[in-house]
Design an enzyme around this catalytic site. Structure first.
Site, PDB file in Angstrom:
ATOM      1  N   LYS A   1      28.268  45.630  59.274  1.00 52.35           N
ATOM      2  CA  LYS A   1      29.034  44.438  59.680  1.00 52.35           C
ATOM      3  C   LYS A   1      30.375  44.845  60.316  1.00 52.35           C
ATOM      4  O   LYS A   1      30.760  44.354  61.372  1.00 52.35           O
ATOM      5  CB  LYS A   1      29.255  43.555  58.444  1.00 52.35           C
TER       6      LYS A   1
ATOM      7  N   THR B   1      36.736  41.501  54.295  1.00 56.87           N
ATOM      8  CA  THR B   1      36.894  42.192  55.578  1.00 56.87           C
ATOM      9  C   THR B   1      36.239  41.356  56.668  1.00 56.87           C
ATOM     10  O   THR B   1      35.011  41.167  56.669  1.00 56.87           O
ATOM     11  CB  THR B   1      36.246  43.600  55.552  1.00 56.87           C
TER      12      THR B   1
ATOM     13  N   LYS C   1      42.515  46.818  59.250  1.00 57.41           N
ATOM     14  CA  LYS C   1      41.306  47.108  58.453  1.00 57.41           C
ATOM     15  C   LYS C   1      40.123  47.462  59.374  1.00 57.41           C
ATOM     16  O   LYS C   1      39.306  48.332  59.060  1.00 57.41           O
ATOM     17  CB  LYS C   1      40.992  45.894  57.567  1.00 57.41           C
TER      18      LYS C   1
HETATM   19  P1  NAP Z   1      29.155  42.251  47.778  1.00 53.45           P
HETATM   20  O1  NAP Z   1      28.982  42.969  46.507  1.00 53.45           O
HETATM   21  O2  NAP Z   1      28.039  42.201  48.746  1.00 53.45           O
HETATM   22  O3  NAP Z   1      29.651  40.753  47.446  1.00 53.45           O
HETATM   23  C1  NAP Z   1      29.709  39.789  48.454  1.00 53.45           C
HETATM   24  C2  NAP Z   1      30.227  38.493  47.877  1.00 53.45           C
HETATM   25  O4  NAP Z   1      30.157  37.482  48.897  1.00 53.45           O
HETATM   26  C3  NAP Z   1      29.407  37.968  46.683  1.00 53.45           C
HETATM   27  O5  NAP Z   1      30.282  37.270  45.824  1.00 53.45           O
HETATM   28  C4  NAP Z   1      28.445  37.021  47.377  1.00 53.45           C
HETATM   29  O6  NAP Z   1      27.920  36.010  46.534  1.00 53.45           O
HETATM   30  C5  NAP Z   1      29.371  36.393  48.399  1.00 53.45           C
HETATM   31  N1  NAP Z   1      28.650  35.764  49.500  1.00 53.45           N
HETATM   32  C6  NAP Z   1      27.918  36.382  50.450  1.00 53.45           C
HETATM   33  N2  NAP Z   1      27.426  35.463  51.313  1.00 53.45           N
HETATM   34  C7  NAP Z   1      27.867  34.255  50.881  1.00 53.45           C
HETATM   35  C8  NAP Z   1      27.694  32.919  51.342  1.00 53.45           C
HETATM   36  N3  NAP Z   1      26.999  32.662  52.461  1.00 53.45           N
HETATM   37  N4  NAP Z   1      28.288  31.926  50.653  1.00 53.45           N
HETATM   38  C9  NAP Z   1      28.988  32.181  49.529  1.00 53.45           C
HETATM   39  N5  NAP Z   1      29.193  33.425  49.032  1.00 53.45           N
HETATM   40  C10 NAP Z   1      28.639  34.445  49.706  1.00 53.45           C
HETATM   41  O7  NAP Z   1      30.380  42.851  48.615  1.00 53.45           O
HETATM   42  P2  NAP Z   1      31.656  43.699  48.165  1.00 53.45           P
HETATM   43  O8  NAP Z   1      31.327  45.126  48.243  1.00 53.45           O
HETATM   44  O9  NAP Z   1      32.236  43.120  46.934  1.00 53.45           O
HETATM   45  O10 NAP Z   1      32.618  43.385  49.405  1.00 53.45           O
HETATM   46  C11 NAP Z   1      33.288  42.152  49.557  1.00 53.45           C
HETATM   47  C12 NAP Z   1      34.169  42.248  50.797  1.00 53.45           C
HETATM   48  O11 NAP Z   1      35.079  43.347  50.647  1.00 53.45           O
HETATM   49  C13 NAP Z   1      33.392  42.543  52.081  1.00 53.45           C
HETATM   50  O12 NAP Z   1      34.031  41.899  53.150  1.00 53.45           O
HETATM   51  C14 NAP Z   1      33.514  44.057  52.240  1.00 53.45           C
HETATM   52  O13 NAP Z   1      33.362  44.464  53.585  1.00 53.45           O
HETATM   53  C15 NAP Z   1      34.912  44.265  51.707  1.00 53.45           C
HETATM   54  N6  NAP Z   1      35.188  45.596  51.136  1.00 53.45           N
HETATM   55  C16 NAP Z   1      34.263  46.210  50.333  1.00 53.45           C
HETATM   56  C17 NAP Z   1      34.578  47.446  49.798  1.00 53.45           C
HETATM   57  C18 NAP Z   1      33.590  48.209  48.941  1.00 53.45           C
HETATM   58  O14 NAP Z   1      33.762  49.425  48.807  1.00 53.45           O
HETATM   59  N7  NAP Z   1      32.596  47.582  48.318  1.00 53.45           N
HETATM   60  C19 NAP Z   1      35.807  48.039  50.074  1.00 53.45           C
HETATM   61  C20 NAP Z   1      36.742  47.360  50.849  1.00 53.45           C
HETATM   62  C21 NAP Z   1      36.412  46.132  51.390  1.00 53.45           C
HETATM   63  P3  NAP Z   1      26.552  36.283  45.719  1.00 53.45           P
HETATM   64  O15 NAP Z   1      26.968  37.104  44.531  1.00 53.45           O
HETATM   65  O16 NAP Z   1      26.066  34.935  45.383  1.00 53.45           O
HETATM   66  O17 NAP Z   1      25.646  37.032  46.640  1.00 53.45           O
END
Ligand code: NAP
Length: 286
Positions: free
Chosen positions: A238, A95, A170
């Protein structure tokens, strides 16, 4: 087609798992490499570096925290876009804001790579159950070669025509999500202050037409005062920042979104960043 999945956080883990369970062969990479172990067990090839992960991929799918993570991973000086094969495709499910998706598309085009923004609706349970919806920034024809692959992770693929427009939609959806969570929390607070049983409110309000239906999925969290992370609060913050910034760049102000953003900022400062975003209720009532 050689496929690489980058970003194995809460959502990426579940999405990549569903690809593997459907028999799709996959190379995976995550900055914190230990998160790749469960996927290795399911048959994924775990790349040692992001550059190696994408070097011979025909399709790269990314699911990263937000614009700064995508920038660092793909677009920066040390980014991996330059390691991708000409004529390959990058589908970014992270996102991010629409302006950022459009600049990703421009950078990809300069490297001879096709870019599609494809953020998702649905949280951890929907990702695990492969019932996500993809909002894609291309036409039905543009997404057609990848549609069956996306449908291994979801149940709907909705084309928005041009680069960045999947991200635009989104942004609208997530602004509503954040606002609705706070509105629900305030309704619970008012009802409780007016001596209505909190459990009655939690059970009844989500069924009323005035209430956002997703709140029914958050009532146990509020009732038990535990907030197991499906959608991290820091990502809600964010998304509210992205929405309010996008609108204010046109010289306008989204009054409710600005207020809700400040409340999520307070919750993040209070140490709730990695709790589920419904923990805003605990913050607002503390
Ligand atoms: P998350 O658990 O916080 O995972 C974030 C991912 O990004 C991890 O793989 C993390 O790596 C990586 N990352 C963060 N900073 C980085 C950097 N500087 N360089 C390289 N990798 C980096 O988040 P999530 O919940 O899976 O969400 C992922 C995306 O989907 C986000 O944009 C979120 O807004 C969107 N989203 C989430 C949901 C939900 O319900 N969770 C639903 C729809 C959309 P590390 O493991 O090394 O930290």
């Amino acid at each position: 087609m050689k496929i690489t999945f980058i970003g194995l956080g809460i959502m990426g883990q579940a999405m990549a798992t569903n690809l593997l369970k459907n028999g799709t062969s996959l190379t995976v990479y995550n900055r914190s490499i230990e998160k790749a172990e469960s996927l290795r067990i399911l048959g994924a090839t775990v790349a040692e570096s992001a550059a190696k992960a994408v070097a011979d991929a025909d399709l790269v799918i990314s699911m990263l925290a937000g614009p700064s993570a995508v920038d660092q991973m793909f677009l920066s000086e040390s980014g991996i876009l330059k390691h991708m094969k000409p004529h390959s495709t990058w589908i970014d499910c992270s996102t991010v804001d629409s302006e950022f998706s459009r600049s990703s598309a421009t950078a990809a085009q300069k490297s001879g790579v096709s870019f599609i923004d494809a953020p998702v609706a649905g949280s951890k349970p929907q990702a695990e159950a492969a019932v996500l919806s993809f909002f894609v920034g291309t036409t039905a024809e543009g997404i057609a070669p990848f549609e069956s692959l996306l449908l291994q992770m979801g149940q709907k693929v909705i084309p928005f025509g041009t680069a960045g427009q999947g991200s635009s939609f989104k942004m609208v959806v997530n602004m509503l999500l954040g606002q609705s969570m706070v509105i629900f929390s305030e309704a619970i607070q008012l009802g409780t202050a007016l001596n209505i049983d909190t459990e009655f409110l939690l059970k009844t309000l989500p069924k009323l037409p005035v209430t956002a239906p997703f709140t029914a999925l958050k009532t146990d969290n509020i009732s038990n005062n535990t907030y197991p992370t499906h959608f991290p609060l820091e990502h809600m913050l964010k998304d509210l920042r992205l929405a309010t910034q996008a609108y204010s760049s046109a010289g306008k102000r989204l009054a409710v979104a600005e207020t809700v953003k400040a409340q999520f900022e307070g919750a993040a400062e209070a140490g709730r960043s990695r709790q589920d975003f419904s923990a805003i209720h605990a913050y607002l009532t503390s």
